[in-house]
Write a protein that holds these residues in place. Structure first.
Motif, mmCIF file in Angstrom:
data_model
loop_
_atom_site.group_PDB
_atom_site.id
_atom_site.type_symbol
_atom_site.label_atom_id
_atom_site.label_comp_id
_atom_site.label_asym_id
_atom_site.label_seq_id
_atom_site.Cartn_x
_atom_site.Cartn_y
_atom_site.Cartn_z
ATOM 1 N N ASN A 1 -0.685 16.608 -8.454
ATOM 2 C CA ASN A 1 -0.259 17.056 -9.611
ATOM 3 C C ASN A 1 -1.303 16.922 -10.798
ATOM 4 O OD1 ASN A 1 2.609 17.878 -9.491
ATOM 5 N ND2 ASN A 1 2.466 15.746 -8.191
ATOM 6 N N GLN A 2 -2.577 16.524 -10.477
ATOM 7 C CA GLN A 2 -3.600 16.486 -11.294
ATOM 8 C C GLN A 2 -3.172 15.422 -12.361
ATOM 9 O OE1 GLN A 2 -5.042 20.188 -12.320
ATOM 10 N NE2 GLN A 2 -6.432 20.487 -10.217
ATOM 11 N N ALA A 3 -2.526 14.258 -12.086
ATOM 12 C CA ALA A 3 -1.973 13.607 -13.250
ATOM 13 C C ALA A 3 -2.811 12.450 -13.671
ATOM 14 C CB ALA A 3 -0.527 12.955 -12.929
ATOM 15 N N THR A 4 -2.624 12.045 -14.868
ATOM 16 C CA THR A 4 -3.228 10.804 -15.242
ATOM 17 C C THR A 4 -2.550 9.559 -14.802
ATOM 18 O OG1 THR A 4 -2.407 10.685 -17.391
ATOM 19 C CG2 THR A 4 -4.222 12.140 -17.339
ATOM 20 N N GLY A 5 -2.984 8.315 -15.035
ATOM 21 C CA GLY A 5 -2.389 7.209 -14.991
ATOM 22 C C GLY A 5 -0.956 7.268 -15.761
ATOM 23 N N ALA A 6 -1.147 7.534 -16.820
ATOM 24 C CA ALA A 6 -0.058 7.699 -17.890
ATOM 25 C C ALA A 6 1.028 8.610 -17.291
ATOM 26 C CB ALA A 6 -0.590 7.909 -19.253
ATOM 27 N N ASP A 7 0.592 9.729 -16.692
ATOM 28 C CA ASP A 7 1.347 10.439 -16.205
ATOM 29 C C ASP A 7 2.208 10.003 -14.912
ATOM 30 O OD1 ASP A 7 0.640 12.630 -17.753
ATOM 31 O OD2 ASP A 7 -0.867 13.353 -16.571
ATOM 32 N N GLY A 8 1.415 9.181 -13.986
ATOM 33 C CA GLY A 8 2.152 8.473 -13.083
ATOM 34 C C GLY A 8 3.081 7.171 -13.183
ATOM 35 N N ALA A 9 2.968 6.925 -14.433
ATOM 36 C CA ALA A 9 3.756 5.594 -14.877
ATOM 37 C C ALA A 9 5.106 5.956 -14.778
ATOM 38 C CB ALA A 9 3.437 5.222 -16.119
ATOM 39 N N ALA A 10 5.643 7.225 -15.503
ATOM 40 C CA ALA A 10 7.178 7.125 -15.603
ATOM 41 C C ALA A 10 7.809 7.462 -14.282
ATOM 42 C CB ALA A 10 7.503 8.354 -16.306
ATOM 43 N N ILE B 1 10.998 5.537 -9.778
ATOM 44 C CA ILE B 1 11.147 5.524 -8.292
ATOM 45 C C ILE B 1 11.109 4.102 -7.629
ATOM 46 C CG2 ILE B 1 10.339 6.372 -6.164
ATOM 47 C CD1 ILE B 1 9.536 8.897 -7.703
ATOM 48 N N GLN B 2 10.446 3.088 -8.440
ATOM 49 C CA GLN B 2 10.185 1.674 -7.862
ATOM 50 C C GLN B 2 10.693 0.697 -8.598
ATOM 51 O OE1 GLN B 2 8.651 1.476 -4.593
ATOM 52 N NE2 GLN B 2 8.427 3.727 -4.509
ATOM 53 N N PRO B 3 11.726 0.679 -8.950
ATOM 54 C CA PRO B 3 12.230 -0.473 -9.931
ATOM 55 C C PRO B 3 12.346 -1.699 -9.009
ATOM 56 C CG PRO B 3 14.331 1.191 -9.207
ATOM 57 C CD PRO B 3 12.973 1.857 -8.963
ATOM 58 N N GLU B 4 12.470 -1.669 -7.844
ATOM 59 C CA GLU B 4 12.384 -2.893 -6.859
ATOM 60 C C GLU B 4 11.121 -3.661 -7.113
ATOM 61 O OE1 GLU B 4 11.027 0.149 -4.267
ATOM 62 O OE2 GLU B 4 12.782 0.066 -5.691
ATOM 63 N N ASN C 1 0.826 -1.301 -0.128
ATOM 64 C CA ASN C 1 0.019 -0.148 -0.026
ATOM 65 C C ASN C 1 0.967 1.270 -0.162
ATOM 66 O OD1 ASN C 1 -2.486 -1.332 0.056
ATOM 67 N ND2 ASN C 1 -2.582 -1.460 2.090
ATOM 68 N N ASP C 2 1.960 1.175 0.713
ATOM 69 C CA ASP C 2 2.593 2.609 0.914
ATOM 70 C C ASP C 2 3.236 3.015 -0.574
ATOM 71 O OD1 ASP C 2 2.555 2.466 3.424
ATOM 72 O OD2 ASP C 2 4.608 1.430 3.772
ATOM 73 N N PRO C 3 3.813 2.310 -1.466
ATOM 74 C CA PRO C 3 3.943 2.859 -2.870
ATOM 75 C C PRO C 3 2.624 3.357 -3.619
ATOM 76 C CG PRO C 3 5.225 0.574 -2.475
ATOM 77 C CD PRO C 3 4.198 1.001 -1.477
ATOM 78 N N VAL C 4 1.964 2.566 -3.662
ATOM 79 C CA VAL C 4 0.352 2.862 -4.273
ATOM 80 C C VAL C 4 0.069 4.364 -3.793
ATOM 81 C CG1 VAL C 4 -1.872 2.197 -4.589
ATOM 82 C CG2 VAL C 4 -0.129 0.555 -4.801
ATOM 83 N N ASN C 5 -0.120 4.457 -2.353
ATOM 84 C CA ASN C 5 -0.487 5.601 -1.745
ATOM 85 C C ASN C 5 0.287 6.660 -2.000
ATOM 86 O OD1 ASN C 5 -2.832 4.183 -0.576
ATOM 87 N ND2 ASN C 5 -1.511 4.021 1.306
ATOM 88 N N GLY C 6 1.784 6.680 -2.025
ATOM 89 C CA GLY C 6 2.418 7.700 -2.422
ATOM 90 C C GLY C 6 2.200 8.046 -3.731
ATOM 91 N N LEU C 7 2.106 7.255 -4.707
ATOM 92 C CA LEU C 7 1.916 7.540 -6.077
ATOM 93 C C LEU C 7 0.439 8.158 -6.368
ATOM 94 C CD1 LEU C 7 2.907 7.434 -9.147
ATOM 95 C CD2 LEU C 7 1.988 4.997 -9.608
ATOM 96 N N LEU C 8 -0.333 7.586 -5.734
ATOM 97 C CA LEU C 8 -1.801 8.298 -5.671
ATOM 98 C C LEU C 8 -1.842 9.722 -5.429
ATOM 99 C CD1 LEU C 8 -4.207 5.111 -5.044
ATOM 100 C CD2 LEU C 8 -3.686 6.274 -7.352
#
Length: 56
Positions: free
Chosen positions: A21-30, A35-38, A8-15
């Motif tokens: 930033n009013q970002a879309t899912g595509a904006d959040g992908a990069a 940040i989360q290659p692991e 949940n922590d990485p998901v919550n941080g990304l959300l």
């Protein structure tokens, strides 16, 4: 499906970042990929992970 799970922590941080930033899912992908290659590198073959990292 278990291999593609993440906590949940990485998901919550990304959300939160996407909301701030009013970002879309595509904006959040990069940022997620950078940040989360692991997390995501376990979801793809090693050669694919290297190509994605190189493209970032």
């Amino acid at each position: 499906m278990n291999q593609r799970a993440w906590s949940n922590d990485p998901v919550n941080g990304l959300l939160a970042w996407m909301s701030d930033n009013q970002a879309t899912g595509a904006d959040g992908a990069a940022p997620f990929l950078k940040i989360q290659p692991e997390v995501w590198t376990t979801w793809v073959p090693p050669a694919t992970a290297e190509k994605i990292k190189a493209a970032l």
